[in-house]
Design an enzyme around this catalytic site. Structure first.
Site, mmCIF file in Angstrom:
data_model
loop_
_atom_site.group_PDB
_atom_site.id
_atom_site.type_symbol
_atom_site.label_atom_id
_atom_site.label_comp_id
_atom_site.label_asym_id
_atom_site.label_seq_id
_atom_site.Cartn_x
_atom_site.Cartn_y
_atom_site.Cartn_z
ATOM 1 N N CYS A 139 0.789 -1.230 0.000
ATOM 2 C CA CYS A 139 0.000 0.000 0.000
ATOM 3 C C CYS A 139 0.829 1.292 0.000
ATOM 4 C CB CYS A 139 -0.980 -0.072 1.168
ATOM 5 S SG CYS A 139 -2.405 0.995 0.956
ATOM 6 N N HIS B 261 -3.427 -5.540 2.320
ATOM 7 C CA HIS B 261 -3.066 -5.803 3.709
ATOM 8 C C HIS B 261 -3.777 -7.114 4.035
ATOM 9 C CE1 HIS B 261 -1.845 -1.571 4.392
ATOM 10 N NE2 HIS B 261 -2.902 -1.229 3.710
HETATM 11 N N1 GLN Z 1 -2.073 6.751 2.808
HETATM 12 C C1 GLN Z 1 -2.226 5.968 1.624
HETATM 13 C C2 GLN Z 1 -3.616 6.038 1.065
HETATM 14 O O1 GLN Z 1 -4.554 6.363 1.758
HETATM 15 C C3 GLN Z 1 -1.810 4.526 1.888
HETATM 16 C C4 GLN Z 1 -2.773 3.830 2.815
HETATM 17 C C5 GLN Z 1 -2.307 2.478 3.264
HETATM 18 O O2 GLN Z 1 -1.105 2.160 3.293
HETATM 19 N N2 GLN Z 1 -3.255 1.655 3.672
HETATM 20 O O3 GLN Z 1 -3.810 5.764 -0.095
#
Ligand code: GLN
Length: 244
Positions: free
Chosen positions: A93, A193
């Site tokens: 992510c 995740h």
């Molecule tokens: N902050 C980033 C987003 O909202 C990554 C989020 C994350 O790693 N779950 O896209």
């Protein structure tokens, strides 16, 4: 045999169980008698990425991405050397976003990426987010594998030439384009995740093999008993696809 993992920004980038990826890699190595060393590396810490078979960065909120960007960009040359020397890289992510051109966060701030790849990420309008369980299918070296995970990101990643997987349920790189993540044979970036590797043991072993290849060439891993993991995964697939 020994595998060395560098877990970058462990104290900043770790959402929805991402650290389980490291635990599973270590455990699956040790069950096979492969020693597994995990070193962490956060802001201002000196570490040489070329020492490692696997480099891992988890996901994080916009705030954390903003905090670490300067430190990460300062490591660009070293990361490039590591990739040139065949270290495998797993990015979840927020970590995945940082290897592209840039990320425009939920407040419109531009966070520069390492620019290793063409893709770029822009937050969705009105702070909408892709949230929920995801089912996808990838093909790795001729083998089709169904994957389950959980996503929660505002970022919409465009311009991915070689996606990791096709989305069967959920979102992936954007709300609509139907593809998930990035994979070029050496760097695997994904929005999954969940955490990814405990839920998808085939991917864990695939990554172990790729990482060990740097030092040992092609390694045949002894199979482990994944009956429970596979059952859990199948139930999630059925639940998400509704018997489709
Ligand atoms: N902050 C980033 C987003 O909202 C990554 C989020 C994350 O790693 N779950 O896209």
């Amino acid at each position: 045999m020994k595998m060395k993992i560098l877990w970058m920004y462990h104290d900043l980038m770790d959402l929805y169980g991402d650290k389980g990826n490291i635990q599973v890699l270590k455990r699956r190595c040790e069950m096979r008698g492969i020693e597994c060393q995990v070193d962490t590396c956060s802001l201002h810490e000196e570490k040489d990425c070329t020492d490692y078979d696997l480099i891992f960065i988890g996901g994080g909120a916009d705030k954390e991405q903003g905090i670490l960007v300067k430190d990460l960009l300062a490591r660009k040359e070293n990361l490039k050397q590591a990739m040139d020397q065949k270290s495998f890289v797993l990015l979840i992510c927020g970590g995945y976003q940082m290897f592209g051109q840039y990320y425009i966060d939920g407040d419109g701030n531009r966070i520069e990426g390492l620019k290793f790849f063409d893709y770029y990420t822009q937050s969705a309008d009105h702070k909408k987010r892709c949230i929920g369980n995801i089912v996808a299918e990838c093909e790795l070296e001729g083998r089709k594998i169904r994957l389950v995970g959980f996503e929660n990101h505002g970022g919409q990643t465009h311009g991915v030439k070689t996606p990791f997987a096709k989305v069967l349920k959920g979102h992936g790189n954007t709300f609509q384009n139907g593809y998930e993540g990035f994979y070029n044979g050496q760097v695997l970036g994904t929005y999954m995740h969940g955490p990814l590797l405990p839920k998808n043991p085939e991917i864990a072993d695939f990554i172990i093999e790729k990482a060990l290849a740097r030092q040992y060439g092609k390694v045949e891993l002894v199979s482990l008993n994944d009956e429970i993991e596979c059952k859990a995964k199948e139930i999630m697939i059925q639940r998400c696809l509704g018997g489709k």
